[in-house]
Write a protein that holds these residues in place. Sequence first.
Motif, PDB file in Angstrom:
ATOM      1  N   ASP A 517       0.752  -1.250   0.022  1.00 24.08           N
ATOM      2  CA  ASP A 517      -0.153  -0.145  -0.030  1.00 24.08           C
ATOM      3  C   ASP A 517       0.899   1.281   0.104  1.00 24.08           C
ATOM      4  N   GLY A 518       2.065   1.032  -0.626  1.00 22.08           N
ATOM      5  CA  GLY A 518       2.827   2.377  -0.524  1.00 22.08           C
ATOM      6  C   GLY A 518       3.369   2.894   0.748  1.00 22.08           C
ATOM      7  N   ARG A 519       3.311   2.060   1.809  1.00 24.60           N
ATOM      8  CA  ARG A 519       3.543   2.886   3.177  1.00 24.60           C
ATOM      9  C   ARG A 519       4.308   1.855   3.909  1.00 24.60           C
ATOM     10  N   ILE A 520       4.482   0.292   3.491  1.00 27.89           N
ATOM     11  CA  ILE A 520       5.463  -0.476   4.126  1.00 27.89           C
ATOM     12  C   ILE A 520       6.297  -1.174   3.282  1.00 27.89           C
ATOM     13  N   GLY A 521       7.516  -1.058   3.491  1.00 28.43           N
ATOM     14  CA  GLY A 521       8.665  -1.768   2.694  1.00 28.43           C
ATOM     15  C   GLY A 521       9.264  -2.836   3.603  1.00 28.43           C
ATOM     16  N   VAL A 522       9.671  -3.998   2.849  1.00 26.43           N
ATOM     17  CA  VAL A 522      10.122  -5.123   3.437  1.00 26.43           C
ATOM     18  C   VAL A 522      11.208  -5.650   2.457  1.00 26.43           C
ATOM     19  N   VAL A 523      12.494  -5.766   3.329  1.00 22.03           N
ATOM     20  CA  VAL A 523      13.638  -6.460   2.771  1.00 22.03           C
ATOM     21  C   VAL A 523      14.084  -7.368   3.283  1.00 22.03           C
ATOM     22  N   ALA A 549       9.221   3.411   1.692  1.00 26.63           N
ATOM     23  CA  ALA A 549       8.263   2.457   0.757  1.00 26.63           C
ATOM     24  C   ALA A 549       8.273   2.990  -0.426  1.00 26.63           C
ATOM     25  N   ALA A 550       8.282   4.280  -0.781  1.00 32.25           N
ATOM     26  CA  ALA A 550       8.174   4.811  -2.029  1.00 32.25           C
ATOM     27  C   ALA A 550       9.519   4.505  -2.760  1.00 32.25           C
ATOM     28  N   ALA A 551      10.809   4.578  -2.210  1.00 27.29           N
ATOM     29  CA  ALA A 551      12.167   4.302  -2.939  1.00 27.29           C
ATOM     30  C   ALA A 551      12.165   2.948  -2.957  1.00 27.29           C
ATOM     31  N   LEU A 552      11.622   1.992  -2.186  1.00 29.00           N
ATOM     32  CA  LEU A 552      11.698   0.697  -2.521  1.00 29.00           C
ATOM     33  C   LEU A 552      10.804   0.454  -3.569  1.00 29.00           C
ATOM     34  N   ALA A 553       9.722   0.754  -3.674  1.00 28.03           N
ATOM     35  CA  ALA A 553       8.557   0.493  -4.736  1.00 28.03           C
ATOM     36  C   ALA A 553       9.270   1.031  -6.086  1.00 28.03           C
ATOM     37  N   ALA A 554      10.071   2.213  -6.310  1.00 27.46           N
ATOM     38  CA  ALA A 554      10.420   2.682  -7.386  1.00 27.46           C
ATOM     39  C   ALA A 554      11.530   1.784  -8.000  1.00 27.46           C
ATOM     40  N   SER A 555      12.385   1.067  -6.930  1.00 26.72           N
ATOM     41  CA  SER A 555      13.391   0.056  -7.399  1.00 26.72           C
ATOM     42  C   SER A 555      12.904  -1.114  -7.994  1.00 26.72           C
TER      43      SER A 555
END
Length: 663
Positions: A517-523, A549-555
């Motif tokens: 949802d553009g707010r939680i990032g997982v690596v 989350a936006a930076a990870l989504a862009a990647s």
Amino acid sequence: MPACVPGRWLACALVLLLAGCASLSPHERRAAAGRAVAARSMQVDCARADACALPSPILAMARETLAASTPAAPRHRALILDRAPDALLARIHLIRSAQRSIELQTYIFDEDDAAQLVLDELQAAAFRGVKVRILVDQLAALRKVETLAALSSLHANLELRLYNPVLDRARLPLPMYALASLCCWKQLNRRMHNKLLVVDGLVGIVGGRNYQDDYYDWGSDFNFRDRDLLLAGPVVRDMVANFDAFWTAKRSVPAEELGDVARYLRANGPPPPPHHAFHNPARVRALLAEVADEAVLRARFVAPALAVADVQFIADLPRKHRLEPAPGSEAAAQAGATGDGLRGLIADAGHEILLQTPYLVLSESAQALFRGLHERPAPPRVLVSTNSLASTDAFLAYAISYKYKRRYLRDFGFEIHEFKPFPADVPLELGARGAALPEPEEAPEDAPIAPVATRRDRLGAGPLSLRERRLEERGLRSTPVSEAARPSPFASSGGLPVRLKRAGLRTGMHAKSMVIDGRIGVVGTHNFDPRGDTLNTESAVVIRDPAFAAALAASIRRDMAPANAWTIGRRDDAPIFSGIEYNLAKLSERMPVFDLWPYKYATSYDYVPGPDCPPTATPPSPFSPDFRACNRPVGDFPEVDLGLKWLGVRVFTAFGSGLAPIL
């Protein structure tokens, strides 16, 4: 030696016989391990309190972050390490900057250039006075027993343990692996897949990268597209605590106590410190030239690090590998800590899930979860970035994924984008620090190089002549370099990449990431697959922050872009009897074996720019009404020179579904 189970007595008896013929008595084993301990140097080259550590703007950032953090208001800094040579540079810099402690945990540790460089630096850190602990899964723990024996007898500040050794060995040659598969399958199949590096308890690196050239754009013909996180803040303490749990587990065995290492020590004594000639010393020099460059370090690792607050480290514990945890017990509850945490995030998704995994093989529980999401009145959009057959290093896993394409698209609503082997726009470094450098025959006499971490004369291997020392300093010793190879034929899910129609430097997906949802990032390390759920121990970092989350989504979206990926879409209907064909394919897919129907529901599409199809970086949706206006079918396995691999894919599609839980 593992206990034998009924029905495997013959295999167990054979293993016991072979092991008994070569094994040491308890007294001989203790004596051999004692030789390693006694040989460990107590010498410390630095008398300073900081262990002569390299000044580090990254560690300074970490100290400032921790000082500003409170239990009620934790503060963190997080940086996505997308560029592979930078991921190696950060590791080398942090190891040189360590003042007190280094914890390194990994699945694969090879002995090629990237791994050797890290080993050199770890050895040098131990001699500076830093406590170094290295924990490697047995299945892919260095290539040579000699290397393990050397590290186990090197220095009192350096300890090496192997996780879950089978048959009392550090290395499993192919015949022993076959025997272990017969007698000890449950133990053999439980692996430590965690990857972690922590320095001074202040900075941690977690993610998908192992220690091998392929993960740092140093492979000569194949490299992985992977991702790590560099983290500073209170969460690093949780990483150290998880490492400690593995370090002290019964399954983590000091290398010198294993039978083959002990036999080597008994027969040969402690070998000299491990260091092999670099295959490409110019590339090593180029990377080391930046290791102390403060401007470079600040620009690449400090300035772009995002300030984030809500950071969680979720990780399995060794108790996951108890063979038979009682239902409802603490061990059973902990068995799927990482998998359960990730599934919980997915279940709470509202409008979009970005999922990146190299191996799209879903467990039964994951399939039920995605099926339930798709059946909602307003289901979230699910975009998946994964490998194509042309880019994967796991042929068997792809064959199983290929079998279920109809289910993924129709029942789960997946928008699948399969990575191309020659992507046009991904972070792949070529040139001085990366791939495709010609191997220099000799370095110029005045060529600068940062000090190589292990000097054989300094570490007690005997003096070298001036010429030998000059060659060694430049990584140009005349010692033959062994051919690069994976540390074990079983280190990945299915062996080497398939043959392609054209030659070139190939890239394969290895990143394991997710955005909700553009707010939680997982690596993390979890491939969102059955192995990660039940057999491997895994870990992941969850960051609840829109900017991150936006930076990870862009990647991830970049990896899905038409220049970098094919889109999987429904195949055009047959001109006649399309309904019959669809039902036959569906029926064939449902069969646990004999899935022999040759026409699958879906195929690969490539975006074709034109007057009405401008170049775009947006991943196309196969469910869009105008999808076929700009996307043309390119076959089930684009770029692949199938040959007999076609038969292999069909065989494993037809008969291999039973292997899904272990791929």
